[in-house]
Design an enzyme around this catalytic site. Structure first.
Site, PDB file in Angstrom:
ATOM      1  N   ARG A   1       0.843  -1.195   0.000  1.00 13.44           N
ATOM      2  CA  ARG A   1       0.000   0.000   0.000  1.00 13.44           C
ATOM      3  C   ARG A   1       0.885   1.254   0.000  1.00 13.44           C
ATOM      4  NH1 ARG A   1      -5.168   1.743  -1.031  1.00 13.44           N
ATOM      5  NH2 ARG A   1      -6.166   2.808   0.692  1.00 13.44           N
TER       6      ARG A   1
ATOM      7  N   GLY B   1     -13.704  -1.474  -6.671  1.00 13.18           N
ATOM      8  CA  GLY B   1     -15.006  -0.913  -6.303  1.00 13.18           C
ATOM      9  C   GLY B   1     -15.003  -0.050  -5.063  1.00 13.18           C
ATOM     10  N   GLY B   2     -13.832   0.301  -4.547  1.00 15.98           N
ATOM     11  CA  GLY B   2     -13.815   1.145  -3.353  1.00 15.98           C
ATOM     12  C   GLY B   2     -14.592   0.485  -2.231  1.00 15.98           C
TER      13      GLY B   2
ATOM     14  N   ASN C   1      -6.276   4.213  -7.107  1.00 13.17           N
ATOM     15  CA  ASN C   1      -7.482   4.735  -6.467  1.00 13.17           C
ATOM     16  C   ASN C   1      -8.512   5.040  -7.547  1.00 13.17           C
ATOM     17  OD1 ASN C   1      -9.236   5.287  -4.454  1.00 13.17           O
ATOM     18  ND2 ASN C   1      -8.494   7.324  -4.025  1.00 13.17           N
TER      19      ASN C   1
ATOM     20  N   THR D   1      -4.060  -0.713  -7.285  1.00 15.77           N
ATOM     21  CA  THR D   1      -4.880   0.431  -7.673  1.00 15.77           C
ATOM     22  C   THR D   1      -4.099   1.721  -7.768  1.00 15.77           C
ATOM     23  OG1 THR D   1      -6.926   1.584  -7.083  1.00 15.77           O
ATOM     24  CG2 THR D   1      -5.481   1.033  -5.265  1.00 15.77           C
TER      25      THR D   1
ATOM     26  N   SER E   1      -7.777   0.911   3.450  1.00 19.12           N
ATOM     27  CA  SER E   1      -8.239   0.395   2.156  1.00 19.12           C
ATOM     28  C   SER E   1      -9.434  -0.529   2.349  1.00 19.12           C
ATOM     29  CB  SER E   1      -7.089  -0.380   1.508  1.00 19.12           C
ATOM     30  OG  SER E   1      -7.523  -1.013   0.324  1.00 19.12           O
ATOM     31  N   SER E   2     -10.120  -0.792   1.253  1.00 15.26           N
ATOM     32  CA  SER E   2     -11.153  -1.834   1.258  1.00 15.26           C
ATOM     33  C   SER E   2     -10.733  -3.030   0.405  1.00 15.26           C
ATOM     34  CB  SER E   2     -12.476  -1.282   0.712  1.00 15.26           C
ATOM     35  OG  SER E   2     -12.947  -0.263   1.547  1.00 15.26           O
TER      36      SER E   2
ATOM     37  N   THR F   1     -10.001   0.348  -8.885  1.00 15.17           N
ATOM     38  CA  THR F   1      -8.960  -0.556  -8.460  1.00 15.17           C
ATOM     39  C   THR F   1      -9.034  -1.735  -9.430  1.00 15.17           C
ATOM     40  OG1 THR F   1      -9.365   0.250  -6.274  1.00 15.17           O
ATOM     41  CG2 THR F   1      -8.441  -1.968  -6.400  1.00 15.17           C
TER      42      THR F   1
ATOM     43  N   ASP G   1      -7.922   8.204   0.305  1.00 16.26           N
ATOM     44  CA  ASP G   1      -8.456   7.117   1.141  1.00 16.26           C
ATOM     45  C   ASP G   1      -8.254   7.389   2.626  1.00 16.26           C
ATOM     46  OD1 ASP G   1      -9.629   5.571  -0.751  1.00 16.26           O
ATOM     47  OD2 ASP G   1      -8.067   4.052  -0.859  1.00 16.26           O
TER      48      ASP G   1
HETATM   49  N1  GLY Z   1      -8.556   2.922  -3.201  1.00 13.12           N
HETATM   50  C1  GLY Z   1      -9.511   1.955  -2.892  1.00 13.12           C
HETATM   51  C2  GLY Z   1      -9.192   1.149  -1.677  1.00 13.12           C
HETATM   52  O1  GLY Z   1      -8.044   0.993  -1.347  1.00 13.12           O
HETATM   53  O2  GLY Z   1     -10.062   0.679  -1.005  1.00 13.12           O
END
Ligand code: GLY
Length: 585
Positions: free
Chosen positions: A119, A488-489, A416, A414, A467-468, A396, A438
């Site tokens: 990340r 998909g965030g 983002n 990603t 993050s998700s 992503t 984020d």
């Molecule tokens: N940028 C999307 C995530 O990391 O959840």
């Protein structure tokens, strides 16, 4: 020997028996002729089948790069790294060198899983209130589309770390296909042309992005035209020759920093050289007889997938029926509760204490189940995040790889937003991420995905934004059975959850599991987003229970999945992803 009439009757009868067996799936697991399980005539959605190796990803050329590496004797990690670099060339909206992500690896020999966290991190000069204007309001343009949107990229370091620790091939070898695609070019697909078009207005505001993604007439590179990326090929060659130093030091790093200085960005040479990958233990839980292994903080994904599965384990979901009002009600109530906890407790574990074991405990799930009424929505205002004892775009991307030894890689990475900050670094061919969005720019206020986050996700120098992203694997009888993930965030987590449930509870093959209509709830705003494909009757029933239902024009998530069953590999690219591809052999 038989009369012609009798022979005809016999042939017809045998054919009928055969067709009945096929259409009712009465072969059991594997047909007598060795035909793979799952492939039958009961399904409108059928996966791609292979035996030895497979890559399921968002783009064809990159998926084929992965399978070529597998066929050349590489393992799943070699193929995943080659695919990751190739996507940076062929899938610029999310494939990247300038972003970050998470790679979940299952090592067949040791029967263990590990997670590579690459990340992005906040630059050393980042501060808690850096996006607030003098009125204390969030400056969204600065947060999303400025040089200050970029976190220190982790992708190159993450790919190299995975390769050096778990791969078998040289960096030169796995980078060669990406370099070839960038320097010789490739024919632009419908999907790529469409994606550039969709973001054209903003991309054109950055002169370097305009030069990269548009032809001389200022049009997005046309479908079928040959697109060469010499600058990106140069950057990839620096990495091929010098490894991490080819990106985080030297000429590429200097070009990134020069662009930062030009645009008042924060990333310095020190930030780049100080970037570190973190290898973490994945988070794990159980759902009936299945073991679920997923992504730990600084992603919220794994924790909440397990938390929701724990809550849902207490119900007979199968008898409710797939996507019935009763099923969706219970799903959504579990989502509402998980996202309430996400708002308060999740963040970078190196900066904030995240109560992981409490959130994924069966006791906590049992407690949460008690507050769920069978036929009545709980208003989100009645749900508070857990008392501790003692963000995102839709672009992503995810891909999944399996090799013939049974190693599995699920990788989500990603920039983002689609095309990240839409700012390209001159002379490198790479786009800057906008992952800083984020973070909670103003804790307690919604982020780009409407997610409310707290102090645990406030901005701090060197911290990773929450993050998700949720690369996830399911194990059955101790063996890998399913690997998946999604962009998909905020909807990544609920997309992966429903894909797992479709397979684990409703016995769907992986293509059907990926295709099923999905729903999403994230506590606040207090509304359920629902894809087209759920009947109006069902929606009316949900509304009568007190749910606010919004039938979205946009789909929810796009999975890339592989299921391993009976010695076969079953792959599915999400029907929601134009241009997605499964390459297997
Ligand atoms: N940028 C999307 C995530 O990391 O959840």
């Amino acid at each position: 020997m038989f009369s012609p009439l009798f022979s005809q009757w016999l042939r017809f009868s045998l054919l009928s028996i055969l067709l009945t067996a096929v259409s009712t799936g009465s072969w059991g697991q594997v047909a007598p002729d060795g035909r793979p399980p799952i492939i039958d005539y009961q399904n409108r959605f059928l996966p791609v089948v292979a035996k030895q190796g497979m890559v399921a990803g968002p783009e064809k050329l990159a998926a084929e790069v992965g399978t070529r590496i597998l066929k050349a004797g590489g393992n799943a990690v070699d193929a995943a790294v080659a695919t990751g670099f190739a996507l940076a060339v062929t899938y610029p909206r999310a494939g990247n060198l300038g972003g970050g992500g998470f790679m979940l690896i299952h090592l067949a020999d040791e029967n263990k899983q590990t997670l590579i966290d690459y990340r992005e991190t906040a630059p050393a000069a980042a501060t808690r209130d850096m996006y607030l204007n003098t009125d204390g309001e969030i400056d969204r343009m600065k947060e999303y589309f400025s040089h200050q949107s970029a976190g220190v990229p982790g992708t190159v370091a993450g790919m190299i770390y995975a390769l050096e620790n778990y791969g078998t091939m040289s960096l030169k070898k796995v980078l060669a296909p990406a370099i070839e695609l960038a320097s010789s070019g490739f024919n632009v697909s419908f999907a790529l042309n469409f994606e550039i078009n969709a973001r054209a207005a903003r991309l054109k505001q950055n002169p370097e992005a305009l030069r990269l993604f548009f032809d001389k007439k200022g049009e997005p590179h046309a479908m079928g035209s040959r697109w060469k990326q010499p600058d990106l090929a140069w950057t990839l060659k620096q990495i091929s020759r010098r490894g991490n130093a080819g990106f985080y030091e030297g000429a590429v790093a200097r070009r990134i920093v020069a662009e930062m200085e030009r645009g008042e960005g924060l990333i310095t040479l020190d930030d780049l050289t100080n970037y570190r990958v973190v290898e973490r233990a994945p988070v794990a839980g159980t759902f009936h007889d299945f073991t679920v292994v997923s992504t730990p903080p600084p992603s919220s994904g794994g924790i909440h997938i397990i938390q929701m599965l724990n809550i849902l384990e207490g119900y007979d979901l199968k008898s409710m029926g797939h996507n019935s009002a009763a099923y969706i009600h219970h799903l959504v109530e579990s989502m509402r509760r998980a996202y309430a906890d996400r708002s308060a407790h999740l963040g970078d574990p190196d900066f904030a204490s995240v109560p992981v074991s409490q959130l994924i405990s069966k006791d906590y799930a049992a407690q949460q189940r008690q507050s769920i009424a069978p036929n009545q929505a709980t208003p989100s205002s009645h749900i508070a995040p857990m008392q501790v004892l003692a963000g995102e775009s839709t672009d992503t991307t995810h891909y999944t790889v399996v090799d013939k030894a049974g190693n599995v890689v699920a990788n989500t990475y990603t920039l983002n937003f689609s095309f990240g900050s839409h700012i390209a670094v001159p002379g490198t061919g790479l786009l800057l991420n906008n992952e800083m969005a984020d973070f909670a720019a103003s804790p307690g206020k919604p982020n780009a995905y409407g997610l409310i986050e707290g102090e645990t996700n406030a901005i701090a120098a060197g911290k990773r934004p929450l993050s998700s992203m949720s690369p996830t694997m399911v194990f059955k009888d101790g063996k890998p059975w399913l690997a998946t993930g999604s962009p998909g965030g905020s909807v990544i987590i609920t997309t992966v959850l429903q894909t797992l449930l479709n397979a684990m509870v409703f016995d769907m093959n992986i293509a059907a599991a990926a295709a099923g209509a999905r729903v999403h709830h994230q506590w606040l705003p207090d509304k359920m987003r629902i894809e087209q494909g759920i009947s109006p009757d069902t929606i009316r029933l949900l509304e009568s229970m007190g749910h606010t239902v919004e039938v979205g024009q946009r789909t929810l998530g796009r999975t890339q999945s592989i299921m391993l069953d009976n010695g076969y590999l079953f792959g599915a690219t999400d029907t929601r992803r134009p241009g997605g591809w499964v390459a297997g052999y």
